[in-house]
Every structure is written in C-alpha cells, then in structure tokens.
Enzyme design. Structure first.
Site, PDB file in Angstrom:
ATOM      1  N   CYS A  70      75.888  21.394  45.463  1.00 14.69           N
ATOM      2  CA  CYS A  70      74.438  21.538  45.379  1.00 14.69           C
ATOM      3  C   CYS A  70      74.060  21.629  43.907  1.00 14.69           C
ATOM      4  O   CYS A  70      74.692  22.355  43.150  1.00 14.69           O
ATOM      5  CB  CYS A  70      74.023  22.814  46.111  1.00 14.69           C
ATOM      6  SG  CYS A  70      72.270  23.155  46.041  1.00 14.69           S
ATOM      7  N   HIS A 124      71.406  19.935  54.849  1.00 14.26           N
ATOM      8  CA  HIS A 124      71.471  20.693  53.593  1.00 14.26           C
ATOM      9  C   HIS A 124      70.060  20.902  53.027  1.00 14.26           C
ATOM     10  O   HIS A 124      69.701  22.008  52.616  1.00 14.26           O
ATOM     11  CB  HIS A 124      72.372  19.933  52.604  1.00 14.26           C
ATOM     12  CG  HIS A 124      72.560  20.601  51.276  1.00 14.26           C
ATOM     13  ND1 HIS A 124      73.749  21.174  50.897  1.00 14.26           N
ATOM     14  CD2 HIS A 124      71.701  20.778  50.233  1.00 14.26           C
ATOM     15  CE1 HIS A 124      73.616  21.683  49.674  1.00 14.26           C
ATOM     16  NE2 HIS A 124      72.381  21.451  49.245  1.00 14.26           N
ATOM     17  N   GLU A 125      69.254  19.836  53.048  1.00 16.67           N
ATOM     18  CA  GLU A 125      67.900  19.928  52.474  1.00 16.67           C
ATOM     19  C   GLU A 125      66.976  20.758  53.366  1.00 16.67           C
ATOM     20  O   GLU A 125      66.141  21.513  52.865  1.00 16.67           O
ATOM     21  CB  GLU A 125      67.309  18.530  52.247  1.00 16.67           C
ATOM     22  CG  GLU A 125      68.131  17.613  51.333  1.00 16.67           C
ATOM     23  CD  GLU A 125      68.580  18.268  50.037  1.00 16.67           C
ATOM     24  OE1 GLU A 125      67.846  19.122  49.503  1.00 16.67           O
ATOM     25  OE2 GLU A 125      69.682  17.932  49.568  1.00 16.67           O
ATOM     26  N   HIS A 161      67.572  24.241  52.565  1.00 15.98           N
ATOM     27  CA  HIS A 161      66.861  24.651  51.345  1.00 15.98           C
ATOM     28  C   HIS A 161      65.431  25.050  51.677  1.00 15.98           C
ATOM     29  O   HIS A 161      64.918  26.052  51.165  1.00 15.98           O
ATOM     30  CB  HIS A 161      66.811  23.499  50.331  1.00 15.98           C
ATOM     31  CG  HIS A 161      67.998  23.440  49.407  1.00 15.98           C
ATOM     32  ND1 HIS A 161      68.382  24.504  48.624  1.00 15.98           N
ATOM     33  CD2 HIS A 161      68.873  22.445  49.144  1.00 15.98           C
ATOM     34  CE1 HIS A 161      69.445  24.153  47.904  1.00 15.98           C
ATOM     35  NE2 HIS A 161      69.769  22.907  48.205  1.00 15.98           N
TER      36      HIS A 161
HETATM   37 ZN   LIG Z   1      71.301  21.764  47.517  1.00  9.14          ZN
END
Ligand SMILES: [Zn+2]
Lengths: 166, 170
Positions: B100, B143-144, B147
C-alpha cells in the site's frame, strides 16, 4: 526426555544458521522446533534441541564469533493449546507501552499470545499477535482492546484466525 | 474532462486512514475534481494500481483503480473511479501478498475474494455502476473499498508472520 532451550543472538551474517546448526549437529543435538528471524539486522534464533547435554551444546556454540548464546535444560512442555485462535492487529504512531498495554488486556481476558511480531517503520508501529482465547471471550476482549486502543491512540482489530485445511 | 492534479499521498499513522469515509454526492464538482486527482496521482506513482481518497487526505468513499497490464490480473476494466462502492458478492477466497502506498515499508498476506461484484456510482454522472471482476482487480477493489471504510491491509493480515519488510532496490 529432557530438552535444551537455546538462544543465539548477534549481528546477522551469511552462514550463521549453518554455523549454529553444524555446531549442534556435531555434538548430537537434534533441532526440533526452531525459529529464526532478522530484527533490524540482528540475527535472532531460538530453538529446542534433544540428544545433547547443556555442557556439550554450550561448548559447541562457544567458538561462534560475535554471537551471544544461552543454553538451558527445560522439561518437556505440553504443546497442546485449548481455546480458539484469533489475530490482533494494532497500528499507529509509535509510543512507549503499546505492547505492554495490549498484552495485558489480552492476558486479563485469559488469552494466551502464541505468536507475536512488531515492526517500527518510520513513525508507524505495527503489532500483530496470534492468540488462543477461551470460547466466548472474544466480544469482551474486543471491547477492552478498543478502549486500550483509544487510550494509546492506535487502531486495534480482533478477528478469528483463518485455519482452513486443504 | 476535468484535469487531474497530483496530490501528496499520506502515510500511516495518519488519522484519515483509519476514519470511516463519508458517502459523497458523485455529481458535486469537488468529487469530480477529486476523481481526476486520484487518477492523476495514481498515474505518477510507480507500481500504483489503486488509490483511495483517504490516501490523499480526504475522508470520503471515492477511489481509483487501474490494474491494466498487471501480471496477476485476469479481468480488467481499465482505469476507473467509483464512489460509495459496496461489495455485494464475494467468493473464492484466496491469500495473496499486498502492499500500500500509505504503508510504504511493509507488505502483508491478506485473504481476499477472488471474485467480487461491486455496486457503486460513477463520479460526474452519478449513474449506478455494477462491476463484476476477479483475480487481481478484485483484490485491488477490496483493498480500496477497505480504505474508504478506514481499514488498512494491516487490519486483515493473516498472522504474526504475515507481514514483511518491503525490500528496497535502488
Ligand atoms: Zn492502500
């Protein structure tokens, strides 16, 4: 049967695992469980051996250059665990006492830390712990970890460990 | 077409990375600008296949993804930006290594769905988008979306020995 618990710590260099393993093999010490890692460039190895005495193993390791070793006899421990496997992640700004506070909360709920690693990169401190937790204790532990995390100013998550058998 | 500006990427520990992102009005000019900025910032960052608004310091549910040409990608949808995305279906869970830009020194093994369906809205038009994908693009989306929910991969790593110091080759 008795076992030896051995630690070897020193600056990392090529061939150090070979040196340790060879020295122990020469006196008939059999590596059973062992773990080795590098911590900020320091070589760190802990291992359990059978088949050799404290004196023989100590003498075998003594000539190794630049490393600190300890050898002691331990009685065979019960490797069985009871409880459910969970993982705790902690990350946030580095400060004194994060591991102590988190580990104390886990212990207070009857959780036993079975594996732990921490990393400091820049100002980011990361702790990942695997724990064995008594059945039904996770909810309360999650709450207490959240409180501890808020006090420390770090993020804490508790989740079941994945353990599929394929 | 709004011109994107490169924004600085924030790294952990930054509070915005651990804050649940707010839903956005996808038609607002700020969101359209943010969408363009995310793509522009992603473009100039080597190896970056996705970037979420919290990573540029904005605690909202907007992210860009582009896994085009990545060796682990199977299905790809090119470069795109989604707002208020939710995973509505997930299957074929599989562990994989991920990093990341906001945690530049570490990587970790994280279990992600190898097949997902995501519902979101497009920036600008506000039109609903349903996207089905797999493999690396599915991992990038998860993953996003994490976030946007204030989660990092560190919150999902498989165990104590599943984080690694990233090797730096200069
Ligand atoms: Zn990331």
């Amino acid at each position: 049967m008795h076992e030896l618990a051995i630690t070897v710590i020193g600056p990392d260099r090529t061939g150090i695992v070979a040196d340790v393993a060879e020295a122990l093999a020469e006196v008939g010490a059999n590596l059973t469980d062992s773990t080795m890692t590098r911590l900020r460039g320091h070589f760190a190895m802990t291992l359990i051996c059978t088949g050799a005495g404290v004196e023989a193993a100590s003498l075998a390791l003594e000539p190794l250059d630049g490393v600190t070793t300890t050898v002691r006899e331990v009685s065979q421990a019960d490797a069985a665990t009871n409880g459910e496997p969970w993982v705790v992640s902690v990350h946030g700004a580095d400060r004194l006492g994060i591991v102590a506070a988190v580990a104390r909360v886990v212990a207070a709920e009857g959780g036993n830390i079975t594996d732990l690693s921490t990393r400091l990169t820049g100002t980011l401190y990361v702790l990942i712990a695997e724990i064995d937790l008594p059945a039904g204790a996770s909810e309360e532990l999650a709450e207490r970890l959240a409180v501890a995390g808020a006090e420390l100013g770090v993020e804490v998550t508790l989740r079941p460990a994945e353990s599929e058998l394929l | 077409m709004t011109e994107g500006r490169v924004r600085p990427v924030v790294t952990a520990p930054a509070a915005v990375l651990s804050t649940v992102g707010a839903e956005v009005d996808p038609t607002s000019p700020e969101v359209v600008q943010l969408a363009a900025d995310l793509v522009a910032t992603m473009r100039v960052s080597p190896g970056c296949v996705g970037l979420a608004a919290p990573q540029v310091g904005v605690g909202v549910q907007v992210f860009a993804v582009d896994v085009t040409g990545h060796p682990k990608a199977v299905t790809t949808h090119g470069a795109f930006v989604l707002c208020n995305a939710k995973i509505v279906e997930a299957s074929r869970w599989k562990a994989g290594r991920e990093g990341c830009m906001s945690v530049p020194d570490l990587t970790g093994d994280v279990k992600r769905a190898g097949r997902v369906m995501v519902e979101a809205v497009a920036p600008g038009t506000g039109e609903p988008v349903t996207l089905s994908t797999d493999a690396f693009e599915a991992r990038a989306l998860q993953h996003e979306i994490d976030h946007c929910a204030g989660k990092l991969f560190l919150d999902r790593v498989a165990g104590a020995h599943a984080i690694y110091q990233r090797r730096v080759y200069l």
